[in-house]
Design a protein around this motif. Structure first.
Motif, PDB file in Angstrom:
ATOM      1  N   VAL A  88      21.438   8.139  45.646  1.00 35.12           N
ATOM      2  CA  VAL A  88      22.217   9.005  46.530  1.00 35.12           C
ATOM      3  C   VAL A  88      22.177   8.485  47.967  1.00 35.12           C
ATOM      4  CG1 VAL A  88      22.372  11.312  47.538  1.00 35.12           C
ATOM      5  CG2 VAL A  88      21.962  11.056  45.083  1.00 35.12           C
ATOM      6  N   ILE A  89      20.987   8.141  48.437  1.00 33.80           N
ATOM      7  CA  ILE A  89      20.846   7.651  49.809  1.00 33.80           C
ATOM      8  C   ILE A  89      21.613   6.341  50.002  1.00 33.80           C
ATOM      9  CG2 ILE A  89      19.201   6.717  51.489  1.00 33.80           C
ATOM     10  CD1 ILE A  89      17.150   8.731  50.393  1.00 33.80           C
ATOM     11  N   ALA A  90      21.528   5.456  48.999  1.00 35.75           N
ATOM     12  CA  ALA A  90      22.152   4.139  49.122  1.00 35.75           C
ATOM     13  C   ALA A  90      23.674   4.193  49.015  1.00 35.75           C
ATOM     14  CB  ALA A  90      21.586   3.202  48.054  1.00 35.75           C
ATOM     15  N   THR A  93      27.816   7.132  50.780  1.00 40.07           N
ATOM     16  CA  THR A  93      28.963   6.806  51.631  1.00 40.07           C
ATOM     17  C   THR A  93      29.866   5.744  51.007  1.00 40.07           C
ATOM     18  OG1 THR A  93      27.702   5.125  52.861  1.00 40.07           O
ATOM     19  CG2 THR A  93      27.693   7.387  53.735  1.00 40.07           C
ATOM     20  N   SER A  94      29.549   5.311  49.788  1.00 42.65           N
ATOM     21  CA  SER A  94      30.399   4.320  49.122  1.00 42.65           C
ATOM     22  C   SER A  94      31.704   4.985  48.683  1.00 42.65           C
ATOM     23  CB  SER A  94      29.669   3.721  47.917  1.00 42.65           C
ATOM     24  OG  SER A  94      29.457   4.708  46.922  1.00 42.65           O
ATOM     25  N   PRO A  95      32.744   4.204  48.468  1.00 38.20           N
ATOM     26  CA  PRO A  95      34.054   4.789  48.161  1.00 38.20           C
ATOM     27  C   PRO A  95      34.102   5.632  46.893  1.00 38.20           C
ATOM     28  CG  PRO A  95      34.289   2.489  48.813  1.00 38.20           C
ATOM     29  CD  PRO A  95      32.830   2.743  48.648  1.00 38.20           C
ATOM     30  N   PHE A  99      32.970  10.144  42.920  1.00 40.70           N
ATOM     31  CA  PHE A  99      33.876  10.117  41.780  1.00 40.70           C
ATOM     32  C   PHE A  99      33.110  10.012  40.457  1.00 40.70           C
ATOM     33  CE2 PHE A  99      36.898   7.954  38.913  1.00 40.70           C
ATOM     34  CZ  PHE A  99      37.976   8.827  39.007  1.00 40.70           C
ATOM     35  N   TYR A 100      31.960   9.300  40.480  1.00 35.67           N
ATOM     36  CA  TYR A 100      31.191   9.061  39.256  1.00 35.67           C
ATOM     37  C   TYR A 100      29.889   9.862  39.189  1.00 35.67           C
ATOM     38  CZ  TYR A 100      34.305   5.035  38.802  1.00 35.67           C
ATOM     39  OH  TYR A 100      35.405   4.219  38.698  1.00 35.67           O
ATOM     40  N   GLU A 101      29.574  10.578  40.227  1.00 39.26           N
ATOM     41  CA  GLU A 101      28.286  11.265  40.343  1.00 39.26           C
ATOM     42  C   GLU A 101      28.002  12.196  39.166  1.00 39.26           C
ATOM     43  OE1 GLU A 101      25.983  14.120  43.618  1.00 39.26           O
ATOM     44  OE2 GLU A 101      28.068  13.511  43.927  1.00 39.26           O
ATOM     45  N   LYS A 178      25.448  -5.035  57.875  1.00 35.62           N
ATOM     46  CA  LYS A 178      24.050  -5.088  58.320  1.00 35.62           C
ATOM     47  C   LYS A 178      23.225  -6.105  57.543  1.00 35.62           C
ATOM     48  CE  LYS A 178      19.916  -2.238  58.967  1.00 35.62           C
ATOM     49  NZ  LYS A 178      19.307  -0.878  58.854  1.00 35.62           N
ATOM     50  N   THR A 179      23.394  -6.138  56.228  1.00 34.06           N
ATOM     51  CA  THR A 179      22.531  -6.956  55.370  1.00 34.06           C
ATOM     52  C   THR A 179      23.178  -8.245  54.897  1.00 34.06           C
ATOM     53  OG1 THR A 179      23.277  -5.871  53.334  1.00 34.06           O
ATOM     54  CG2 THR A 179      21.424  -4.856  54.511  1.00 34.06           C
ATOM     55  N   GLY A 180      24.508  -8.357  55.092  1.00 36.97           N
ATOM     56  CA  GLY A 180      25.215  -9.449  54.455  1.00 36.97           C
ATOM     57  C   GLY A 180      25.463  -9.112  52.989  1.00 36.97           C
ATOM     58  N   PHE A 181      26.264  -9.904  52.317  1.00 39.15           N
ATOM     59  CA  PHE A 181      26.553  -9.647  50.909  1.00 39.15           C
ATOM     60  C   PHE A 181      25.313  -9.918  50.059  1.00 39.15           C
ATOM     61  CE2 PHE A 181      27.995 -11.222  46.716  1.00 39.15           C
ATOM     62  CZ  PHE A 181      28.569 -10.031  46.251  1.00 39.15           C
ATOM     63  N   ILE A 182      24.959  -8.950  49.206  1.00 41.18           N
ATOM     64  CA  ILE A 182      23.790  -9.078  48.327  1.00 41.18           C
ATOM     65  C   ILE A 182      24.292  -9.221  46.890  1.00 41.18           C
ATOM     66  CG2 ILE A 182      21.619  -8.053  47.561  1.00 41.18           C
ATOM     67  CD1 ILE A 182      21.652  -6.330  50.085  1.00 41.18           C
ATOM     68  N   PRO A 183      24.115 -10.385  46.272  1.00 39.71           N
ATOM     69  CA  PRO A 183      24.602 -10.588  44.909  1.00 39.71           C
ATOM     70  C   PRO A 183      23.593 -10.137  43.859  1.00 39.71           C
ATOM     71  CG  PRO A 183      23.709 -12.633  45.741  1.00 39.71           C
ATOM     72  CD  PRO A 183      23.564 -11.617  46.862  1.00 39.71           C
ATOM     73  N   HIS A 184      24.051 -10.111  42.601  1.00 37.54           N
ATOM     74  CA  HIS A 184      23.185  -9.899  41.440  1.00 37.54           C
ATOM     75  C   HIS A 184      22.439  -8.560  41.467  1.00 37.54           C
ATOM     76  CE1 HIS A 184      24.078 -13.938  40.128  1.00 37.54           C
ATOM     77  NE2 HIS A 184      23.755 -14.385  41.331  1.00 37.54           N
ATOM     78  N   LEU A 185      23.134  -7.520  41.898  1.00 36.50           N
ATOM     79  CA  LEU A 185      22.572  -6.169  41.835  1.00 36.50           C
ATOM     80  C   LEU A 185      22.986  -5.509  40.528  1.00 36.50           C
ATOM     81  CD1 LEU A 185      23.383  -4.998  45.474  1.00 36.50           C
ATOM     82  CD2 LEU A 185      21.189  -5.842  44.610  1.00 36.50           C
ATOM     83  N   SER A 186      22.496  -4.303  40.296  1.00 28.65           N
ATOM     84  CA  SER A 186      22.945  -3.520  39.153  1.00 28.65           C
ATOM     85  C   SER A 186      24.455  -3.338  39.228  1.00 28.65           C
ATOM     86  CB  SER A 186      22.261  -2.149  39.147  1.00 28.65           C
ATOM     87  OG  SER A 186      22.920  -1.264  38.258  1.00 28.65           O
ATOM     88  N   VAL A 187      25.075  -3.249  38.057  1.00 35.73           N
ATOM     89  CA  VAL A 187      26.526  -3.041  38.016  1.00 35.73           C
ATOM     90  C   VAL A 187      26.916  -1.724  38.688  1.00 35.73           C
ATOM     91  CG1 VAL A 187      26.593  -1.864  35.781  1.00 35.73           C
ATOM     92  CG2 VAL A 187      28.547  -3.269  36.516  1.00 35.73           C
ATOM     93  N   LEU A 188      25.973  -0.811  38.877  1.00 39.15           N
ATOM     94  CA  LEU A 188      26.269   0.422  39.596  1.00 39.15           C
ATOM     95  C   LEU A 188      26.758   0.125  41.007  1.00 39.15           C
ATOM     96  CD1 LEU A 188      23.338   2.826  38.583  1.00 39.15           C
ATOM     97  CD2 LEU A 188      25.740   2.946  37.867  1.00 39.15           C
ATOM     98  N   ASP A 189      26.210  -0.921  41.626  1.00 38.41           N
ATOM     99  CA  ASP A 189      26.638  -1.283  42.980  1.00 38.41           C
ATOM    100  C   ASP A 189      28.117  -1.650  42.971  1.00 38.41           C
ATOM    101  OD1 ASP A 189      25.516  -2.151  45.825  1.00 38.41           O
ATOM    102  OD2 ASP A 189      26.927  -3.710  45.177  1.00 38.41           O
TER     103      ASP A 189
END
Length: 215
Positions: A88-90, A93-95, A99-101, A178-189
């Motif tokens: 939720v914290i992360a 604010t995502s688009p 919608f999927y919560e 802030k962090t730059g693009f972070i690859p290889h995260l969970s598909v949830l991202d």
């Protein structure tokens, strides 16, 4: 092509791409449980960078190996509450989080004893969010090697120590400035940031570098 993979906790983008591009998925459930793998962990993107979310697993106390199918979740920790709060914290604010919560919320507010059953539930949820209906099966015996002409053995993708095999195309992320693009995260991202575009991203992903890296 058929693929054999481990059922992991909200799998990373590469693993999910391999699943949606497979004609048939064979989930490995007859292997010995391995620590420090994506069987019980995922990474998400936060304002402070990558964050590990780890499901606590009970120790057998016997000193011997246990099957992945027999791995039990240690429920004395409030891990589900912690993981949901982190999501939720992360991503609030995502688009597409809102919608999927509602589809995701029950997974973090329902008790599970078996890690495998929980991972199956997260995979079912992912396929539903992606509007994908893969042909899935589960192993009945353990097989160390597979003939690559018949099936792609992608079980190595569950190894959290394995270095990323390929560069992923950039997509928009909440904290990229802030962090730059972070690859290889969970598909949830990917899903929280791209929404309905996620399936196209996954199906268009060129997996040939991954296939070559197996050699």
């Amino acid at each position: 092509m058929k693929s054999v993979l481990h059922p992991t906790y909200f799998p990373d983008i590469l693993t999910t791409a391999a699943m949606v591009q497979s004609e048939q998925i064979l989930f490995e459930v007859c292997d010995n449980y391995q620590k420090q793998s994506y069987r019980n962990r995922m990474y998400i993107g936060t304002a402070n960078g990558r964050l590990l979310l780890n499901i606590p697993v009970k120790h057998t106390g016997t000193g011997g190996h246990k099957k992945t199918a027999d791995a039990q979740i240690e429920s004395s920790f409030l891990w589900q509450r912690q993981h949901w709060r982190s999501l939720v914290i992360a991503y609030r604010t995502s688009p597409f989080f809102e919608f999927y919560e509602d589809e995701l919320h029950p997974l973090f507010h329902t008790d599970y004893e078996s890690l495998l059953e929980f991972n199956k539930a997260t995979l079912d949820c992912i396929f539903e969010l992606l509007d994908s209906t893969p042909n899935t099966h589960y192993t009945t015996t353990y097989k160390m090697n597979y003939d690559d002409s018949e099936i792609q053995d992608l079980r190595m993708l569950a190894d959290a120590k394995r270095k990323p095999e390929m560069t992923l195309p950039r997509y928009r992320q909440v904290f990229e400035e802030k962090t730059g693009f972070i690859p290889h995260l969970s598909v949830l991202d990917l899903i929280f940031n791209l929404g309905p575009e996620s399936l196209s991203y996954l199906t268009d992903l060129d997996l040939q570098p991954l296939m070559r890296s197996k050699a």
